[in-house]
Scaffold this motif. Structure first.
Motif, PDB file in Angstrom:
ATOM      1  N   GLU A  66      -3.548  -5.496  -8.668  1.00  0.00           N
ATOM      2  CA  GLU A  66      -2.615  -6.581  -9.356  1.00  0.00           C
ATOM      3  C   GLU A  66      -1.469  -6.359  -8.410  1.00  0.00           C
ATOM      4  N   HIS A  67      -1.158  -5.106  -7.942  1.00  0.00           N
ATOM      5  CA  HIS A  67       0.268  -4.794  -7.445  1.00  0.00           C
ATOM      6  C   HIS A  67       0.106  -5.474  -5.882  1.00  0.00           C
ATOM      7  N   LEU A  68      -1.243  -5.477  -5.271  1.00  0.00           N
ATOM      8  CA  LEU A  68      -1.311  -5.948  -4.174  1.00  0.00           C
ATOM      9  C   LEU A  68      -1.357  -7.571  -3.949  1.00  0.00           C
ATOM     10  N   ARG A  69      -1.913  -7.927  -5.165  1.00  0.00           N
ATOM     11  CA  ARG A  69      -2.139  -9.374  -5.316  1.00  0.00           C
ATOM     12  C   ARG A  69      -0.643 -10.006  -5.570  1.00  0.00           C
ATOM     13  N   ILE A  93      -8.445   6.676 -12.952  1.00  0.00           N
ATOM     14  CA  ILE A  93      -8.915   6.167 -11.793  1.00  0.00           C
ATOM     15  C   ILE A  93      -9.284   4.530 -12.045  1.00  0.00           C
ATOM     16  N   GLY A  94     -10.073   4.374 -13.019  1.00  0.00           N
ATOM     17  CA  GLY A  94     -10.572   3.000 -13.074  1.00  0.00           C
ATOM     18  C   GLY A  94      -9.282   1.955 -13.641  1.00  0.00           C
ATOM     19  N   ALA A  95      -8.515   2.872 -14.377  1.00  0.00           N
ATOM     20  CA  ALA A  95      -7.236   1.824 -14.865  1.00  0.00           C
ATOM     21  C   ALA A  95      -6.466   1.630 -13.608  1.00  0.00           C
ATOM     22  N   VAL A  96      -6.129   2.588 -13.005  1.00  0.00           N
ATOM     23  CA  VAL A  96      -5.068   2.487 -11.867  1.00  0.00           C
ATOM     24  C   VAL A  96      -5.618   1.584 -10.839  1.00  0.00           C
ATOM     25  N   GLN A 128       0.974  -1.061  -0.052  1.00  0.00           N
ATOM     26  CA  GLN A 128      -0.103   0.098   0.190  1.00  0.00           C
ATOM     27  C   GLN A 128       0.955   1.336   0.078  1.00  0.00           C
ATOM     28  N   GLN A 129       1.893   1.185   0.908  1.00  0.00           N
ATOM     29  CA  GLN A 129       2.934   2.471   0.751  1.00  0.00           C
ATOM     30  C   GLN A 129       3.470   2.672  -0.622  1.00  0.00           C
ATOM     31  N   ASN A 130       3.589   1.641  -1.281  1.00  0.00           N
ATOM     32  CA  ASN A 130       4.331   1.751  -2.769  1.00  0.00           C
ATOM     33  C   ASN A 130       3.292   2.153  -3.733  1.00  0.00           C
ATOM     34  N   LEU A 131       2.127   1.954  -3.523  1.00  0.00           N
ATOM     35  CA  LEU A 131       0.869   2.427  -4.396  1.00  0.00           C
ATOM     36  C   LEU A 131       1.186   3.815  -5.083  1.00  0.00           C
ATOM     37  N   SER A 132       1.817   4.683  -4.435  1.00  0.00           N
ATOM     38  CA  SER A 132       1.886   6.012  -5.115  1.00  0.00           C
ATOM     39  C   SER A 132       3.007   5.957  -6.082  1.00  0.00           C
ATOM     40  N   ALA A 133       3.719   4.851  -6.418  1.00  0.00           N
ATOM     41  CA  ALA A 133       4.518   4.567  -7.448  1.00  0.00           C
ATOM     42  C   ALA A 133       3.828   4.133  -8.649  1.00  0.00           C
ATOM     43  N   VAL A 150      -7.230  15.301 -23.735  1.00  0.00           N
ATOM     44  CA  VAL A 150      -7.291  15.805 -22.418  1.00  0.00           C
ATOM     45  C   VAL A 150      -6.631  14.444 -21.973  1.00  0.00           C
ATOM     46  N   LYS A 151      -5.587  14.461 -20.978  1.00  0.00           N
ATOM     47  CA  LYS A 151      -5.031  13.423 -20.422  1.00  0.00           C
ATOM     48  C   LYS A 151      -5.003  13.461 -18.763  1.00  0.00           C
ATOM     49  N   VAL A 152      -5.156  12.770 -18.090  1.00  0.00           N
ATOM     50  CA  VAL A 152      -5.118  12.625 -16.592  1.00  0.00           C
ATOM     51  C   VAL A 152      -4.186  11.495 -16.035  1.00  0.00           C
ATOM     52  N   THR A 153      -3.311  11.804 -15.175  1.00  0.00           N
ATOM     53  CA  THR A 153      -2.634  10.772 -14.780  1.00  0.00           C
ATOM     54  C   THR A 153      -2.823  10.757 -13.182  1.00  0.00           C
ATOM     55  N   VAL A 154      -3.180   9.565 -12.663  1.00  0.00           N
ATOM     56  CA  VAL A 154      -3.478   9.392 -11.228  1.00  0.00           C
ATOM     57  C   VAL A 154      -2.344   8.137 -10.801  1.00  0.00           C
ATOM     58  N   ASN A 155      -2.257   8.094  -9.357  1.00  0.00           N
ATOM     59  CA  ASN A 155      -1.601   7.067  -8.818  1.00  0.00           C
ATOM     60  C   ASN A 155      -2.520   6.016  -8.378  1.00  0.00           C
ATOM     61  N   GLY A 156      -1.807   5.022  -7.554  1.00  0.00           N
ATOM     62  CA  GLY A 156      -2.598   4.040  -7.015  1.00  0.00           C
ATOM     63  C   GLY A 156      -3.261   4.522  -5.727  1.00  0.00           C
TER      64      GLY A 156
END
Length: 109
Positions: free
Chosen positions: A87-90, A78-81, A21-26, A38-44
């Motif tokens: 998957e990252h947590l799994r 947001i849906g994609a992240v 969870q701490q690594n989700l920011s990456a 229009v492009k929007v980038t979000v983190n985990g």
């Protein structure tokens, strides 16, 4: 698997989940709308990191459309992240617990 082993595994799962969870920011994902105008980038952690707007869209008469495109691109990112973060947590907890029907760790995200 006996109960003591199971509790030991749960502690390890908790530790790995916390680290993951701490690594989700990456973990990042970009959503786009209006054919990439229009492009929007979000983190985990579901924080918006950046918004890119095609200069051709910045016209006072297109304000409402631009706002709609930003919302659409943000929701897409947001849906994609969310998928990427799950998957990252799994992967962070893979192999720690036996396959227990009904056990869903998605709520820990």
């Amino acid at each position: 698997m006996n109960m003591m082993d199971m509790f030991g595994k749960m502690k390890e799962v908790q530790s790995r989940m916390k680290d993951a969870q701490q690594n989700l920011s990456a973990v990042t994902e970009t959503g786009d709308a209006g054919a990439g105008m229009v492009k929007v980038t979000v983190n985990g952690l579901k924080n918006v990191l950046s918004i890119e707007i095609d200069p051709d869209l910045i016209k006072p008469e297109d304000r409402e459309m631009l706002q709609d495109l930003i919302v659409a691109a943000t929701n897409k990112a947001i849906g994609a992240v969310e998928t990427k973060a799950r998957e990252h947590l799994r992967q962070a907890t893979e192999g720690l617990l036996p396959n227990i029907p009904g056990l869903n760790l998605d709520g820990l995200m």
